[in-house]
Design an enzyme around this catalytic site. Structure first.
Site, PDB file in Angstrom:
ATOM      1  CB  SER A 485      41.541  43.009  35.300  1.00  0.00           C
ATOM      2  OG  SER A 485      41.180  41.750  34.729  1.00  0.00           O
ATOM      3  CG  ASP A 570      42.608  37.604  41.262  1.00  0.00           C
ATOM      4  OD1 ASP A 570      41.628  37.250  40.650  1.00  0.00           O
ATOM      5  OD2 ASP A 570      43.036  38.792  40.725  1.00  0.00           O
ATOM      6  CG  HIS A 602      40.100  40.193  39.703  1.00  0.00           C
ATOM      7  ND1 HIS A 602      41.286  39.839  38.870  1.00  0.00           N
ATOM      8  CD2 HIS A 602      39.535  40.871  38.543  1.00  0.00           C
ATOM      9  CE1 HIS A 602      41.382  40.524  37.810  1.00  0.00           C
ATOM     10  NE2 HIS A 602      40.354  40.993  37.489  1.00  0.00           N
TER      11      HIS A 602
END
Length: 630
Positions: A485, A570, A602
């Site tokens: 991320s 995602d 994600h």
């Protein structure tokens, strides 16, 4: 997304590019670090007669229920596509759980009876996300939920009848409410309003009264309501209004002032407050310095903690669940070197027994300690973090993986981290740092990150590498960087902006282009868009700032080998973020290893996908850092 080691002292000097038989004996199978836990997520029914937990079935985490005192458990769900990660008891005979599809984060709410009968999707709406507002623990057949069914950007409040499935609209979001709070009777009486950069605390005495604005602050200051006092007249809040570190106060809505300071800490923010529902009193608070710490106001709760810790010395002990009478306790005991175990304790009879080890296949004595560290950034700011060295090594001239956390407005904490232990077991030192912007260190530290993506935030990471080299810990020729991320962004920024620093990088669902990140945020983040512009930069007014900080526009500077992993579904960091950087590298004729999983979002939730990812990472690090591989 979601986070050890086995090397003997004799073998610690063998940090080379081949796997010797002796090293191989020290390697723990990769799958053991990333397997689903044996059992996890233990909860107790309100009446204290049954225990529930999650365990694998068909390689997916499902819910099991057993009577207390029995060794036999019944599986009550049959999830075959995705793990069940969140669930809770709704009365003594029903369990509710949340589940999405393929990682899209559009969670549906399901109900199942405790005997496994009547599995129902209570919110069978396409492209709708459900949040839990109040479990209504004293009302067995009802729950308050938020849904963005009417408008994907906004969550309205519904009362859901669990027996009939009927939904009743309690409050329609007027377009600017980002959060709701009920009193102890389950009445909706507090709301948080935002215009993107300013937040207002709204309050009403009764559910049929209109909301009134109590105070408005810029998002940099926060008066966050935690829960009502037990007479439902005042609020406990976590507030940094007029101060740097957030602290716990009693807040009087009649005067809109902080009435009493309950607890503060000079070094870190305090956000949490614990209470006894049965005895109707606040029992304590908790905060994180180098480790999580408790401060109790209530002698009974303090005595319980002391009793549990005396039975499990050396472990971090957390009460995870109690029955309604609060005389039967489920607890977790873990540390930096074990994922831990769950226990049952009866405060009346004194019965104390282990329920399960989460990862019994991982030998605790072969794991590596996570050591709190700190270093000074180039502008004098103190950066806290955690250093994990391969077990048995002398801690000198090691191959290293720098592992910045995601968020970025989050933080790393002390405790078991499967990724870190896996890397350490392969002979790699791991440094995790809470760079500026990490939460918990006060407002000034947080604000120091605003519009500093790829700049001061990245400098803090770079300065961590330099600190490791200066300490003689890191081999300067064998420093890799891995993150997910925002951590994935930091990988790309590190390779692009400090190309001589890293030998390789692994980007996991990371951001490459700040323009497209801001263009494609999920609709339910829309209320925070203006705040994100202030924190990251405005795509129209600050184009040069965002372009300079976006690694995709500087891909020509990346020379180190790169491995990219991405979930196709995602909703936060779209697949296009990874596509862009991979395409930019390949246009230069640079081969980038690229893994895409079509049934993930994600981060990789499914066990077989985790195995694939970490197996590829293992090969990548063995090739470019000289780490050990199976």
């Amino acid at each position: 997304m979601t986070k050890f080691i086995l090397l003997s002292t004799v073998l610690a000097v063998v940090l080379c590019f081949f796997v010797s038989p002796l090293w191989a004996e020290g390697l723990i199978p990769l799958e053991d670090f990333f397997r689903n836990p044996e059992k996890s997520g233990f909860q107790i029914s309100p009446d204290g007669t049954r225990i529930s937990y999650r365990a694998s079935w068909e390689r997916r985490l499902n819910i099991f229920v057993q009577d207390i005192g029995s060794d036999e458990a019944k599986r009550i769900t049959s999830a075959a596509e995705r793990d069940i990660l969140a669930y809770f008891w709704a009365g003594n005979n029903r369990i509710l759980y949340l589940q999405d599809s393929g990682g899209d984060e559009n969670y549906h709410l399901y109900a199942v009876n405790a005997d496994g009968s009547e599995v129902r999707d209570l919110t069978p709406f396409k492209d709708v996300r459900v949040t839990i507002i109040d479990r209504l623990e004293d009302i067995e057949d009802e729950v308050l939920i938020g849904m963005n069914r009417r408008d994907p950007r906004l969550f309205d409040v519904y009362r859901l009848n669990l027996a009939s499935g009927d939904l009743t609209l309690i409050e329609e979001n007027p377009g600017d409410i980002e959060g709701w709070l009920t009193d102890h009777d389950g009445k909706l009486r507090v709301a948080m309003r935002t215009d993107g950069v300013n937040t207002s605390l709204l309050y009403r005495d009764r559910e049929d009264h209109p909301f009134k604005t109590l105070l408005t602050t810029n998002f940099r200051e926060s008066v966050a309501p935690l829960f009502f006092t037990f007479d439902n007249k005042k609020l406990y809040v976590a507030s940094n209004l007029g101060r740097d570190k957030s602290a716990i106060y009693i807040f009087d809505p009649r005067t809109a002032v902080h009435e009493e300071l309950l607890f503060e800490h000079p070094e870190v923010d305090v956000y949490r407050l614990f209470f006894s529902r049965k005895r109707k009193l606040v029992t304590g608070t908790g905060f994180t310095t180098d480790r999580f710490r408790y401060h109790f106001f209530d002698e009974q709760r303090s005595s319980l903690q002391k009793e549990l810790e005396s039975r499990l010395p050396g472990y971090e002990v957390t009460v995870t669940s109690m029955n309604k009478n609060e005389d039967k306790v489920l607890l977790h005991a873990g540390s930096d070197r074990t994922q831990g175990s769950y226990y049952f304790y009866d405060t009346v009879t004194g019965e104390f027994r282990k329920l399960a080890d989460l990862s019994p296949w991982l030998p605790e004595d072969k794991m590596a300690p996570m050591m709190p560290v700190q270093y000074t950034a180039r502008d004098g700011l103190t950066i806290h973090g955690y250093l994990t060295l391969p077990a048995g090594s002398d801690g000198k001239n090691l191959p290293v993986v720098i592992n910045p956390h995601g968020g970025p407005w989050a933080r790393d904490t002390w405790g078991f981290d499967g990724e870190v232990q896996f890397l350490a077991n392969r002979g790699l030192a791991v440094l995790q740092m809470n760079f500026r912007g990490s939460t918990g260190y006060g407002r000034t530290f947080w604000e120091a990150s605003f519009k500093q993506w790829g700049r001061a935030m990245q400098d803090d990471i770079t300065d961590g590498v330099k600190w490791l080299i200066e300490q003689g810990i890191a081999d300067p020729e064998k420093v890799g960087i891995y993150g997910g991320s925002y951590g994935g962004y930091a990988v790309l920024a590190g390779l692009a902006f400090t190309p001589d620093l890293y030998a390789c990088g692994v980007d996991y669902v990371g951001v490459s282009n700040l323009f497209t990140l801001l263009e494609t945020i999920p609709p339910y983040w829309e209320l925070g868009r203006q705040m994100m512009y202030e924190q990251i930069g405005h795509p129209e007014k600050e184009k040069e700032l965002l372009k300079a900080a976006s690694p995709v526009f500087h891909a020509d500077r990346i020379r180190a080998p790169l491995f990219v992993a991405q979930g196709a579904n995602d909703p936060r960091v779209k697949k296009a973020e990874s596509d862009q950087i991979v395409e930019a590298m390949r246009k230069r004729g640079v081969d980038v290893e690229y893994m895409v999983k079509d049934n993930e979002g994600h981060g990789f939730l499914n066990e077989e996908n985790r195995f694939d990812f970490y197996r590829a990472m293992e090969r990548f690090h063995a090739k470019h850092l000289g780490s050990m591989a199976e």
